[in-house]
Motif scaffolding. Structure first.
Motif, PDB file in Angstrom:
ATOM      1  N   UNK A   1     -43.597  -8.655  -7.369  1.00 36.01           N
ATOM      2  CA  UNK A   1     -44.349  -9.251  -9.006  1.00 36.01           C
ATOM      3  C   UNK A   1     -44.497  -8.294  -9.440  1.00 36.01           C
ATOM      4  N   UNK A   2     -43.373  -7.530  -9.941  1.00 33.27           N
ATOM      5  CA  UNK A   2     -43.145  -7.022 -10.837  1.00 33.27           C
ATOM      6  C   UNK A   2     -41.893  -7.595 -11.343  1.00 33.27           C
ATOM      7  N   UNK A   3     -40.671  -8.726 -10.926  1.00 33.47           N
ATOM      8  CA  UNK A   3     -39.626  -9.591 -11.290  1.00 33.47           C
ATOM      9  C   UNK A   3     -39.714 -11.300 -11.319  1.00 33.47           C
ATOM     10  N   UNK A   4     -41.608 -11.508 -10.706  1.00 36.58           N
ATOM     11  CA  UNK A   4     -41.529 -12.688 -10.852  1.00 36.58           C
ATOM     12  C   UNK A   4     -40.789 -13.498 -10.083  1.00 36.58           C
ATOM     13  N   UNK A   5     -41.216 -13.267  -8.540  1.00 37.90           N
ATOM     14  CA  UNK A   5     -39.655 -14.027  -7.468  1.00 37.90           C
ATOM     15  C   UNK A   5     -39.965 -14.014  -6.202  1.00 37.90           C
TER      16      UNK A   5
ATOM     17  N   UNK B   1     -34.180  -2.729 -16.508  1.00 38.10           N
ATOM     18  CA  UNK B   1     -33.282  -1.743 -15.877  1.00 38.10           C
ATOM     19  C   UNK B   1     -34.022  -1.938 -15.239  1.00 38.10           C
ATOM     20  N   UNK B   2     -33.641  -0.255 -14.295  1.00 34.72           N
ATOM     21  CA  UNK B   2     -34.535   0.127 -13.071  1.00 34.72           C
ATOM     22  C   UNK B   2     -35.519   1.017 -13.304  1.00 34.72           C
ATOM     23  N   UNK B   3     -34.544   1.677 -14.057  1.00 33.45           N
ATOM     24  CA  UNK B   3     -36.580   2.613 -14.735  1.00 33.45           C
ATOM     25  C   UNK B   3     -37.178   1.931 -15.256  1.00 33.45           C
ATOM     26  N   UNK B   4     -37.227   0.721 -16.045  1.00 31.24           N
ATOM     27  CA  UNK B   4     -38.513  -0.342 -16.090  1.00 31.24           C
ATOM     28  C   UNK B   4     -39.077  -0.531 -15.410  1.00 31.24           C
ATOM     29  N   UNK B   5     -38.220  -1.192 -13.666  1.00 36.09           N
ATOM     30  CA  UNK B   5     -38.626  -2.267 -12.607  1.00 36.09           C
ATOM     31  C   UNK B   5     -39.634  -0.499 -11.828  1.00 36.09           C
TER      32      UNK B   5
ATOM     33  N   UNK C   1     -28.606  -8.863  -9.884  1.00 43.25           N
ATOM     34  CA  UNK C   1     -28.684 -10.043 -10.443  1.00 43.25           C
ATOM     35  C   UNK C   1     -30.228 -10.146 -10.912  1.00 43.25           C
ATOM     36  N   UNK C   2     -31.320  -9.745 -10.424  1.00 45.05           N
ATOM     37  CA  UNK C   2     -32.118 -10.150 -10.871  1.00 45.05           C
ATOM     38  C   UNK C   2     -32.752  -9.521 -12.131  1.00 45.05           C
ATOM     39  N   UNK C   3     -32.673  -7.859 -11.738  1.00 46.26           N
ATOM     40  CA  UNK C   3     -32.551  -7.776 -13.361  1.00 46.26           C
ATOM     41  C   UNK C   3     -31.851  -7.514 -14.560  1.00 46.26           C
ATOM     42  N   UNK C   4     -31.143  -8.332 -14.585  1.00 42.52           N
ATOM     43  CA  UNK C   4     -29.826  -8.877 -15.575  1.00 42.52           C
ATOM     44  C   UNK C   4     -30.515  -9.686 -15.764  1.00 42.52           C
ATOM     45  N   UNK C   5     -30.907 -11.239 -15.096  1.00 46.58           N
ATOM     46  CA  UNK C   5     -31.632 -12.167 -15.223  1.00 46.58           C
ATOM     47  C   UNK C   5     -33.016 -11.691 -16.098  1.00 46.58           C
ATOM     48  N   UNK C   6     -33.853 -10.991 -15.686  1.00 48.26           N
ATOM     49  CA  UNK C   6     -34.725 -10.514 -16.339  1.00 48.26           C
ATOM     50  C   UNK C   6     -34.681  -9.918 -17.768  1.00 48.26           C
ATOM     51  N   UNK C   7     -32.861  -9.108 -17.922  1.00 47.56           N
ATOM     52  CA  UNK C   7     -33.097  -7.798 -19.058  1.00 47.56           C
ATOM     53  C   UNK C   7     -34.184  -6.227 -18.798  1.00 47.56           C
TER      54      UNK C   7
ATOM     55  N   UNK D   1     -34.341   6.657  -7.482  1.00 48.45           N
ATOM     56  CA  UNK D   1     -33.691   6.529  -6.472  1.00 48.45           C
ATOM     57  C   UNK D   1     -33.665   5.398  -5.068  1.00 48.45           C
ATOM     58  N   UNK D   2     -35.283   5.550  -4.818  1.00 50.08           N
ATOM     59  CA  UNK D   2     -35.506   4.492  -3.760  1.00 50.08           C
ATOM     60  C   UNK D   2     -35.041   3.163  -4.623  1.00 50.08           C
ATOM     61  N   UNK D   3     -35.312   2.694  -5.743  1.00 51.51           N
ATOM     62  CA  UNK D   3     -35.201   1.748  -6.412  1.00 51.51           C
ATOM     63  C   UNK D   3     -33.083   1.568  -6.382  1.00 51.51           C
ATOM     64  N   UNK D   4     -32.651   2.473  -6.338  1.00 48.82           N
ATOM     65  CA  UNK D   4     -31.408   2.348  -6.391  1.00 48.82           C
ATOM     66  C   UNK D   4     -30.468   2.243  -4.686  1.00 48.82           C
ATOM     67  N   UNK D   5     -31.217   2.549  -3.815  1.00 46.72           N
ATOM     68  CA  UNK D   5     -30.876   2.340  -2.488  1.00 46.72           C
ATOM     69  C   UNK D   5     -30.900   0.633  -1.800  1.00 46.72           C
TER      70      UNK D   5
END
Length: 75
Positions: free
Chosen positions: A59-63, A23-27, A15-21, A36-40
């Protein structure tokens, strides 16, 4: 009660990734963790997470941690 039944922590990473536009790769690139670890974590398969990892993701997501993780269901 088995370990899986006791696990009620839910990740809101998708949800947080979608709200911030974002991707998992960018994060992954921002926090220095593998996709892989973020996907888990994103798919609620993580059994533990380090505070340093939580801090980097937040920090990266500002949440706040409470925006990233929530406890669902009855104890």
């Amino acid at each position: 009660m088995g370990e899986e039944a006791a696990h009620r922590v839910h990740s809101r990473l998708d949800v947080l990734l979608a709200e911030r536009g974002m991707t998992l790769v960018e994060l992954s690139e921002k926090v220095g963790l593998s996709v892989v670890n973020l996907s888990v974590l994103k798919n609620d398969r993580a059994k533990a997470i380090r505070f340093s990892t939580l801090t980097a993701i937040c920090d990266a997501l500002g949440c706040a941690v409470g925006e990233l993780l929530e406890v669902q269901g009855e104890p």
